[in-house]
Scaffold this active site. Structure first.
Site, PDB file in Angstrom:
ATOM      1  N   LYS A  10       0.854  -1.198   0.000  1.00  0.00           N
ATOM      2  CA  LYS A  10       0.000   0.000   0.000  1.00  0.00           C
ATOM      3  C   LYS A  10       0.876   1.229   0.000  1.00  0.00           C
ATOM      4  CE  LYS A  10      -0.609   1.867   3.674  1.00  0.00           C
ATOM      5  NZ  LYS A  10       0.001   3.041   4.407  1.00  0.00           N
ATOM      6  N   SER A  98       6.927  -0.029   7.976  1.00  0.00           N
ATOM      7  CA  SER A  98       7.527   0.755   6.904  1.00  0.00           C
ATOM      8  C   SER A  98       6.546   1.646   6.144  1.00  0.00           C
ATOM      9  CB  SER A  98       8.219  -0.175   5.902  1.00  0.00           C
ATOM     10  OG  SER A  98       7.297  -1.069   5.310  1.00  0.00           O
ATOM     11  N   ASP A 137      -5.926   0.635   8.616  1.00  0.00           N
ATOM     12  CA  ASP A 137      -5.601   0.425   7.202  1.00  0.00           C
ATOM     13  C   ASP A 137      -6.132  -0.890   6.639  1.00  0.00           C
ATOM     14  OD1 ASP A 137      -4.306   2.821   6.855  1.00  0.00           O
ATOM     15  OD2 ASP A 137      -2.279   1.995   6.931  1.00  0.00           O
TER      16      ASP A 137
END
Length: 279
Positions: A10, A98, A137
């Site tokens: 993503k 990350s 998310d």
């Protein structure tokens, strides 16, 4: 033969933080895009639910009940009212902590994978509720298409991705982990304005990532990564994704992207990079 599913990487083409919410989250406006590559999951029938983690970024990750993949699997079992198991294998190819989905993408991929493996019919609304309970998310990663996200990121609208699909992209991470919580805590609380409507690429170009300044303050190498990407030939947009530390560049052509990937590997051999496309 085991079934397979990708936990697509993503990226946040833009990420505007508007305010802190009473529940501890933040009101966001973001443009999600997904890459063609990511972590790989496989699963086969089994009496119990198990998880094995391999891959270049798998070392040190817990495969216990606290793992989001197993939490997603347990929640899906409960929603479907079944007790079937699965032997799940996660090939962890993306850096951890990350800003490119990580555990959220893996949990979402596990849900898509197990729906197929168990041949169950679960309403989309139920899947979305499970995903939202797992993390902000996860609902976007469950869809893994170009989306506009608002609220804490889980109020989603599909975007017309005609201008995004197939765009060459290079992901670069300087191999530093940036935990999400501390970055949000370092946000200065200033509302710098709304994310534009309309064409998503134009909105991204006019937008920003409000978490990039606090992430740069915590890990100054992020500024070096963005500057290196922005200087490459054919770059349309270079920015940090999510709360970092992965940065991305969108390119005019695959040849420009591949040249940039070679330059990064030559000049910064310790950095991780992935040349891919937007889905």
């Amino acid at each position: 033969m085991p079934l397979a599913e990708t936990g697509f990487a993503k990226i946040n083409l833009a990420l505007h933080v508007r305010r802190r919410r009473p529940d501890g989250y933040h009101d966001l406006e973001t443009l999600f895009a997904f890459c063609a590559d990511g972590d790989e999951l496989t699963a086969g029938p089994a009496d119990a639910l198990t998880l094995a983690i391999v891959g270049p970024f798998g070392e040190g990750l817990s495969a216990g009940e606290d793992n989001l993949v197993l939490r997603a699997a347990r929640a899906l079992q409960a929603a479907a009212g079944i007790a079937r198991g699965a032997a799940i294998r996660l090939d962890k190819r993306l850096p951890v902590a990350s800003g490119i989905g990580g555990g959220s993408a893996d949990a979402a991929a596990a849900m898509r994978l197990l729906v197929r493996l168990w041949a169950i019919d679960v309403p989309d609304a139920t899947l979305h509720a499970i995903a939202a309970d797992l993390g902000a998310d996860v609902p976007a990663c469950l869809v893994s298409k170009s989306l506009r996200g608002e609220g804490k990121g889980d109020a989603l609208d599909l975007l017309d991705d005609a201008g995004l699909a197939g765009v060459p992209v290079l992901l670069v991470n300087p191999r530093v982990a940036v935990p999400t919580g501390p970055i949000f805590q370092r946000w200065d609380g200033i509302d710098r304005g709304a994310l534009a409507d309309g064409d998503p690429l134009a909105a991204a170009l006019a937008g920003r990532n409000d978490l990039e300044p606090p992430a740069r303050a915590l890990q100054p190498v992020i500024a070096e990564v963005v500057a290196a990407l922005a200087a490459m030939r054919g770059v349309r947009l270079a920015r940090m994704s999510g709360s970092g530390a992965t940065c991305f560049a969108l390119f005019d052509t695959a040849a420009d992207r591949d040249e940039a990937a070679r330059i990064v590997q030559d000049r910064f051999p310790r950095w991780w990079s992935l040349a891919t496309l937007l889905r």
